[in-house]
Enzyme design. Structure first.
Site, short mmCIF file in Angstrom:
data_model
loop_
_atom_site.label_atom_id
_atom_site.label_comp_id
_atom_site.label_asym_id
_atom_site.label_seq_id
_atom_site.Cartn_x
_atom_site.Cartn_y
_atom_site.Cartn_z
CG ASP A 66 -2.08 0.90 1.14
OD1 ASP A 66 -2.12 1.72 0.21
OD2 ASP A 66 -2.97 0.80 2.00
CB CYS A 104 -5.54 2.33 -2.34
SG CYS A 104 -6.30 3.65 -1.38
CG HIS A 168 -10.14 1.27 0.55
ND1 HIS A 168 -9.15 2.10 0.04
CD2 HIS A 168 -11.09 2.10 1.03
CE1 HIS A 168 -9.49 3.36 0.21
NE2 HIS A 168 -10.68 3.39 0.81
CG HIS A 260 -1.91 4.11 3.57
ND1 HIS A 260 -2.33 5.05 4.49
CD2 HIS A 260 -2.67 4.32 2.45
CE1 HIS A 260 -3.28 5.79 3.96
NE2 HIS A 260 -3.50 5.38 2.73
CG ASN A 367 -1.52 4.28 -4.74
OD1 ASN A 367 -2.57 3.86 -4.24
ND2 ASN A 367 -0.51 4.69 -3.99
#
Length: 578
Positions: A66, A104, A168, A260, A367
């Site tokens: 992430d 994400c 998510h 993250h 990403n």
């Protein structure tokens, strides 16, 4: 009912890790010529399909990091200790042309649906959907029931489907991974959380919600740390499901929340990084660019895009700010190193079970690197967390602190590319990725062809022998998969995954791009199109719009067609602009 996490002991470095370190060192010493292993040979395309194998259907392990930066792993030019991932990457195929969505949840929607995020329900992130987008098809904010997920398709085709980590893709019970094809799941429903589980709650309006097999957990095990817990749980799921159905192959989806924000890691991991980043992000950027050239990932003389630095470079910071910035990067590196150790635990488990040799492993970051700064660009968004955090220097990285690492480190990680997470530029969408496992025509190679995250689902279905075509699944009408299987390319039977005539679009937060072959137009959100030849200018440093206006106009027409086909609605407000 409570479902405690399964614990496991962290083991020392494995033989796989040692092999990675040796191979990486040898590659660096040998220089660029040795690093450039061949890409799949176009001449092999004429050979036709290979002889059908009598081997059992392969297992699949998909690992998602992430907000990991392009060059954070050692195999991609980084200095962070990532021996387990390096071993897999160097033994497999490093995909230097792999692209995702700019953030994400849209990436995850494409990964599991095999189609564009604007069709799969995540045309925008649920929490950032603009007023003019709400209520429109493709902007539901969760994985739409109009797509059949990869887990649903593989489960119907006889696979064990397992998931641990960040979801998510919806908060409601019928949007849980257990309702979307995962037979076993331990999931964080939201997009980010306290890595030590201190914000865990049973309702999303009160904190981070974790579920097991669709049931909300009312507590986490003492000693919880996100990467450790997700890896340990996946190992337990593999063991349990193997005992129940030993004849079935598996699809395992391991989705870390590291690295993250908030930057948090076990104290012993942070201590190992002490002093490593005192020279600052400008020096790190140059060092990583040099290592990318040494590894053959970057051609010598490639222009790197200039850095966006509204507050100046490293030398513009005060001594106190430099000290805190270096610590934030130490914590970030600790998160990445710990994640790598946890990947090693999963690989060890597969080796012990005898399943590793028949497992196709796909690794990707979701990403580009995250540049949001909790003190400037992210001050408003993150205020509810930072105002109550204990951000004293000696407490940074603990579960009660809340810091980001900011644009300087992020742009060191995305170099030579332009910009970062949240943009449709190469810096926002080109991510570290590799494929490892059986059946690769050129293991140990660097492959530069364009591959998209929506190609993962049809590729794995192809390996599994499960049809990816059609608009009916389990008695309901579904959208077709629009990604392309990369299997023939990976096996050396095709020159590329996508035709040079195919136009592939991206949009998020009004930042847009369209790619056709090596040509690309990019709008970073200011409404201005720029034209780039990505083959010769991967950093998007030379706008060729004035030199080739006809090409730019043709690509703008391709963008308009993509937007119409996929129901793209440009937002009237953009709350996130790192």
């Amino acid at each position: 009912m409570n479902f405690p996490l399964r614990r496991r002991r962290v083991r020392p470095r494995t033989r796989l890790a040692c092999a990675a370190a040796a191979l990486l060192a040898a590659t660096l010493l040998a220089g660029p010529a040795a690093a450039r292993a061949p890409v799949p040979d176009p001449a092999l395309a004429a050979a036709g399909p290979s002889t059908p194998s009598r081997q059992p259907r392969p297992n699949f392990l998909v690992i998602v990091a992430d907000d990991l930066g392009w060059s954070d792993l050692g195999a991609f030019g980084g200095e962070i200790a990532t021996p387990h991932l390096d071993a897999l990457a160097l033994a497999g195929v490093r995909l230097t042309g792999f692209h995702t969505a700019p953030t994400c949840s849209p990436t995850r929607a494409m990964l599991l649906s095999g189609t564009d995020n604007h069709r799969a329900g995540l045309g925008n992130m649920a929490e950032l959907t603009a007023p003019n987008q709400k209520g429109h098809p493709g902007y539901e904010g969760y994985l739409s029931p109009s797509v059949a997920s990869l887990a649903e398709r593989l489960a119907a085709g006889g696979y064990r489907t397992l998931m641990a980590g960040k979801w998510h893709l919806g908060l409601a019970p019928d949007q849980d991974p257990h309702a979307r094809g995962f037979q076993h799941s331990f999931a964080l429903l939201q997009g980010a959380s306290n890595h030590f589980g201190l914000d865990q709650a049973t309702s999303p309006d009160k904190g981070s919600v974790y579920t097991r097999d669709g049931t909300v957990l009312d507590h986490l095990e003492p000693g919880f740390y996100s990467s450790d817990a997700f890896a340990a749980d996946l190992v337990a799921e593999l063991d349990a499901s193997r005992a129940d159905a030993p004849q079935k192959p598996f699809f395992a989806y391991l989705t870390f929340t590291a690295p993250h924000w908030p930057m948090q890691a076990p104290a012993e991991e942070i201590a190992r990084q002490k002093g490593r980043y005192d020279a600052g992000f400008d020096a790190l950027r140059q060092a990583r660019l040099a290592r990318q050239q040494a590894l053959g990932l970057l051609a010598p003389g490639t222009a790197a895009h200039s850095v966006r630095a509204p507050l100046g470079g490293w030398d513009a910071l005060t001594a106190a700010d430099q000290r805190e910035a270096a610590r934030s990067m130490e914590i970030y590196a600790a998160m990445v190193a710990r994640m790598d150790q946890d990947v090693g635990q999963v690989i060890d488990a597969l080796r012990r079970s005898g399943e590793l040799e028949n497992t196709v492993i796909v690794f990707l970051a979701d990403n580009g690197a995250e540049a949001l700064d909790s003190k400037t660009t992210g001050a408003r968004m993150l205020a509810k967390y930072t105002q109550s955090a204990d951000n004293r220097f000696d407490n940074l990285g603990s579960g009660t602190s809340y810091v980001t690492y900011g644009p300087g480190w992020a742009q060191a990680a995305t170099a030579p590319s332009w910009l970062v997470k949240g943009y449709a530029s190469e810096g926002g969408t080109r991510t570290a990725a590799f494929v490892s496992g059986p059946g690769l025509a050129h293991p140990g190679s660097i492959a530069r062809a364009y591959v998209g995250v929506a190609d993962i689902a049809p590729t794995l279905l192809d390996y599994a022998g499960i049809a990816a075509q059609g608009t009916r699944f389990a008695g309901r009408r579904v959208l077709p998969i629009t990604g392309t299987s990369a299997r023939a390319w990976l096996e050396g039977r095709a020159p590329a995954v996508h035709s040079p005539q195919e136009a592939i679009g991206t949009e998020l937060f009004a930042s847009r791009s369209i790619r056709q072959g090596d040509w690309k137009i990019t709008d970073n959100g200011d409404g201005r199109w720029r034209l780039f030849d990505i083959a010769s200018d991967p950093g998007e440093t030379r706008d060729l719009s004035l030199e080739q206006p006809e090409r730019r106009a043709a690509l703008e027409a391709q963008w308009a067609a993509y937007a119409r086909e996929n129901g793209v609605i440009l937002p009237d407000t953009v709350p996130y602009r790192p």
